[in-house]
Design a protein around this motif. Structure first.
Motif, PDB file in Angstrom:
ATOM      1  N   MET A 336       0.826  -1.221   0.000  1.00  0.00           N
ATOM      2  CA  MET A 336       0.000   0.000   0.000  1.00  0.00           C
ATOM      3  C   MET A 336       0.848   1.253   0.000  1.00  0.00           C
ATOM      4  SD  MET A 336      -3.225  -0.888   2.399  1.00  0.00           S
ATOM      5  CE  MET A 336      -4.231   0.531   2.043  1.00  0.00           C
ATOM      6  N   ARG A 340       1.831   5.381  -3.099  1.00  0.00           N
ATOM      7  CA  ARG A 340       0.402   5.720  -3.208  1.00  0.00           C
ATOM      8  C   ARG A 340       0.038   6.891  -2.302  1.00  0.00           C
ATOM      9  NH1 ARG A 340      -3.003   1.535  -2.817  1.00  0.00           N
ATOM     10  NH2 ARG A 340      -4.556   3.078  -2.306  1.00  0.00           N
ATOM     11  N   PHE A 343      -0.526   7.980   1.518  1.00  0.00           N
ATOM     12  CA  PHE A 343       0.297   7.388   2.570  1.00  0.00           C
ATOM     13  C   PHE A 343       1.783   7.496   2.294  1.00  0.00           C
ATOM     14  CE2 PHE A 343      -3.680   4.885   2.386  1.00  0.00           C
ATOM     15  CZ  PHE A 343      -4.213   5.295   3.590  1.00  0.00           C
ATOM     16  N   SER A 428     -13.927   8.580  -0.990  1.00  0.00           N
ATOM     17  CA  SER A 428     -12.496   8.345  -0.934  1.00  0.00           C
ATOM     18  C   SER A 428     -11.785   9.642  -0.525  1.00  0.00           C
ATOM     19  CB  SER A 428     -11.991   7.829  -2.279  1.00  0.00           C
ATOM     20  OG  SER A 428     -12.407   8.728  -3.291  1.00  0.00           O
ATOM     21  N   TRP A 430     -10.000  11.209   1.816  1.00  0.00           N
ATOM     22  CA  TRP A 430      -9.328  10.692   3.006  1.00  0.00           C
ATOM     23  C   TRP A 430      -9.306  11.669   4.161  1.00  0.00           C
ATOM     24  CZ3 TRP A 430      -5.144  13.200   4.967  1.00  0.00           C
ATOM     25  CH2 TRP A 430      -4.429  14.046   4.099  1.00  0.00           C
ATOM     26  N   ASP A 510      -7.896   1.659   2.015  1.00  0.00           N
ATOM     27  CA  ASP A 510      -7.253   2.894   2.472  1.00  0.00           C
ATOM     28  C   ASP A 510      -7.919   3.371   3.765  1.00  0.00           C
ATOM     29  OD1 ASP A 510      -5.675   2.774   0.257  1.00  0.00           O
ATOM     30  OD2 ASP A 510      -6.584   4.474  -0.801  1.00  0.00           O
TER      31      ASP A 510
END
Lengths: 525, 132
Positions: A336, A340, A343, A428, A430, A510
């Motif tokens: 992950m 990406r 993160f 999404s 975040w 995520d």
């Protein structure tokens, strides 16, 4: 439709031709072998319903009994094959002895037939289909969305090598033909597949002469998995499901590599899983269904021999329960992190968008002191939206008992919270999700968390938040910091589990990673 | 008036085929005797009246070229001319049997017909034709 596959083993070529002629005239697909070795080769490559075996597979040797040895081989390779033993005149007594059921009542063969009665072979084979195999080959399976081949292809195999897609689809249909033996027609609808790797179908049956029946749920998966569920059901489930909404009867069927369970519920009308229900229903209905789920359907949990354990090692408990391995946790996180957004990981911990520093949740979960006073009871163990059905009265029904066992009492609530948080929210964004998680998990009292207006204005977050608060009210006693800590540890491991599930939507993974990190931060203090 | 059951002698060296043929015929109301060799067949034929003999051409299955069945058929034809004979032909012997249908060197027609074992179910039809 093919009437069935028959393996015919006889060392005499003309006997093979005669017998296979008798059977193929009746529509069976016949393969022949002249020896045990040849038969074993065929069995490796193909699947059969019936095996017709001559006892003496070498006619020059009066004592030869290879057919009996082969019968035992077949029972080991595929116990669903119905074996018919053929004997000449001298071997009847010996054959009768060899066909005695074992101490478990398992009969190694369906029947035996003397060679002098070979004209009765087609009728014996038909008898095996009707009485031993019970395959409803006239069943009409309505699968308008062509769902079966698609889902069958996703059945996960752990115990055995995955058979080719065509065979899995064929065996899936055959399981349905066995489970719905009394029906003339069934209509199959998709139900979302869980993580167990099994295929789950909502089935509406039509019975011969009696019309449409009540909805059923059929779960089809690798034999070992389904067998485990069957065992758990017998051992535990009757004691843990309340409100008379226990599956009334479970039917089982198996083929060579698959097994199926048919959940039969009395009074369950329309079948939809909780995930579909949640999206369609208003908040009040969702809250009422949650009440019903935990207060009535799952209530016997609470009464079921709860034991208290002080300083229980919840890391060990949860890693076993949600099937986590430390290597998998590490490698999932590394994947992950591979460039990406949002993160980034360094020696300090896990960065969100370069602004927020959180603990590395995997490292924390594997190293922190995660002992807590906990209560252990029989739990469902895999309770989330796809394993809960909701009827038209908003009453809840359970399926999938493969991992039911004694475990942390709070787990079923926790897994329902994480299901709602990750799977029922599609955003999404975040930053929003991080904000929501901080509020949710840093609140001094987990039972009382209010959303600020900007988050409450997002309908899917508002709905999920209220549902989660309902779950917490039902799960946690007032002013019980030990229970709250045990609950948070549960969330940590359930969220990490979601991070490691490869076929989960990336946005959900995520979010699960953010949640795991936020909970790790809270548990640190 | 009930008809006497027809008597059939089955000659085959393989026990499984003797059992199969016996079962096939007994199921249709024939009275069946079996023999595993030429000598045994002759002994049995001497004990009573038979309507039909079913003779396997190869009476020793360990010998691919064995045609003892034809020799036996010849003996039966000469000693018991009223017994109808059907030759039963096994795997790989079907061409050899063609000449049983016509007269042999001495002008003798050995058998009324022949039936391949690989399609033994048609035996009953053949018997119906051979036995009036």
């Amino acid at each position: 439709m093919c009437k069935g596959r028959v393996l015919l083993v006889d060392d005499l070529p003309d006997m093979r031709t005669t017998l296979s002629g008798l059977l193929s005239d009746r529509g069976y697909l016949v393969r022949t072998a002249s020896s045990r070795f040849e038969a074993l080769q065929l069995l490796e490559a193909e699947r059969f319903h019936v095996a017709v075996l001559d006892v003496r597979l070498d006619d020059t040797d009066e004592d030869n009994q290879d057919g009996i040895t082969l019968m035992h081989d077949i029972n080991g390779i595929d116990p669903t094959v119905a074996v018919i033993i053929l004997t000449g005149y001298a071997t009847v007594g010996m054959v009768q002895e060899a066909l005695q059921p074992d101490s478990n009542g398992f009969a190694p063969a369906y029947s035996f037939l003397q060679k002098s009665e070979i004209m009765r072979l087609p009728e014996q084979v038909k008898g095996a289909f009707d009485n031993a195999l019970r395959i409803n080959d006239a069943l009409i399976i309505e699968d308008t969305e062509k769902f079966i081949p698609h889902v069958a292809n996703k059945i996960r195999f752990i115990d055995i090598a995955k058979p080719d897609a065509g065979q899995v689809a064929e065996e899936t249909c055959e399981i349905l033909q066995k489970l719905f033996y009394e029906c003339e027609r069934i209509e199959v609808r998709p139900m979302k597949r869980g993580y167990s790797g099994a295929a789950v179908f909502a089935v509406t049956p039509w019975y011969r002469g009696r019309g449409r029946g009540e909805a059923r749920v059929a779960k089809i998966g690798e034999h070992a998995l389904v067998e485990k569920e069957r065992h758990k059901y017998r051992e535990l489930v009757q004691g843990i499901v309340g409100g008379h909404r226990l599956p009334l009867t479970l039917h089982f069927a198996r083929t060579r590599s698959l097994s199926g369970i048919l959940y039969t519920f009395a009074g369950l009308g329309a079948t939809r899983d909780f995930a579909i229900f949640y999206r369609e229903a208003g908040l009040a209905q969702v809250l009422s269904a949650l009440d019903n789920l935990f207060q009535e359907t799952c209530f016997p949990w609470r009464r079921n021999a709860i034991t208290s354990h002080s300083k229980l090692d919840l890391r060990e408990t949860y890693m076993r329960l949600v099937r986590l391995k430390s290597e998998v946790m590490q490698s999932s996180l590394e994947r992950m992190m591979a460039g990406r957004h949002p993160f980034h990981r360094d020696s300090q911990g896990l960065w969100l968008g370069g602004e927020f520093l959180l603990p590395d949740p995997m490292k924390f979960a594997l190293t922190a002191d995660l002992r807590a006073d906990s209560q252990i009871a029989i739990i469902h163990g895999d309770l989330y939206g796809y394993n809960v059905l909701v009827d038209e009265r908003n009453e809840t029904w359970l399926i999938d008992f493969a991992v039911a066992d004694r475990g942390p009492l709070l787990q079923d609530y926790v897994s329902f919270e994480t299901f709602t948080r990750f799977m029922m929210v599609q955003s999404s964004d975040w930053k929003r999700l991080y904000e929501w998680d901080c509020l949710s998990y840093n609140a001094p009292d987990l039972r009382r968390v209010e959303l600020p207006p900007e988050l409450a204005a997002i309908p899917e977050i508002d709905k999920a938040h209220r549902a989660i608060q309902k779950i917490r009210e039902l799960a946690l006693p007032e002013n019980d910091p030990d229970a709250a800590r045990a609950y948070l540890i549960g969330v940590l491991f359930n969220a990490i589990k979601v991070v490691t599930v490869m076929d989960m939507e990336p946005a959900h993974r995520d979010h699960a990673l953010i949640t795991a990190a936020v909970v790790a931060e809270r548990l640190k203090h | 008036m009930t008809k006497e059951p027809r008597k059939v002698l089955v000659v085959d060296d393989l026990p499984d085929w003797r059992a199969t043929l016996r079962g096939l015929l007994a199921g249709k109301g024939f009275e069946v005797e079996v023999a595993e060799s030429s000598d045994q067949a002759i002994q049995i034929l001497e004990t009573g009246r038979f309507d039909l003999a079913l003779v396997d051409m190869r009476l020793d299955d360990t010998d691919e070229d064995n045609k003892d069945g034809l020799l036996l058929a010849r003996k039966i034809r000469i000693r018991w001319p009223s017994i109808k004979i059907i030759i039963v032909t096994g795997y790989g012997t079907t061409e050899d049997v063609q000449y049983t249908r016509g007269p042999d060197a001495s002008g003798l027609v050995l058998a009324s017909d022949f039936v391949p074992k690989s399609d033994i179910v048609q035996l009953l039809t053949t018997i119906q034709r051979v036995l009036p």
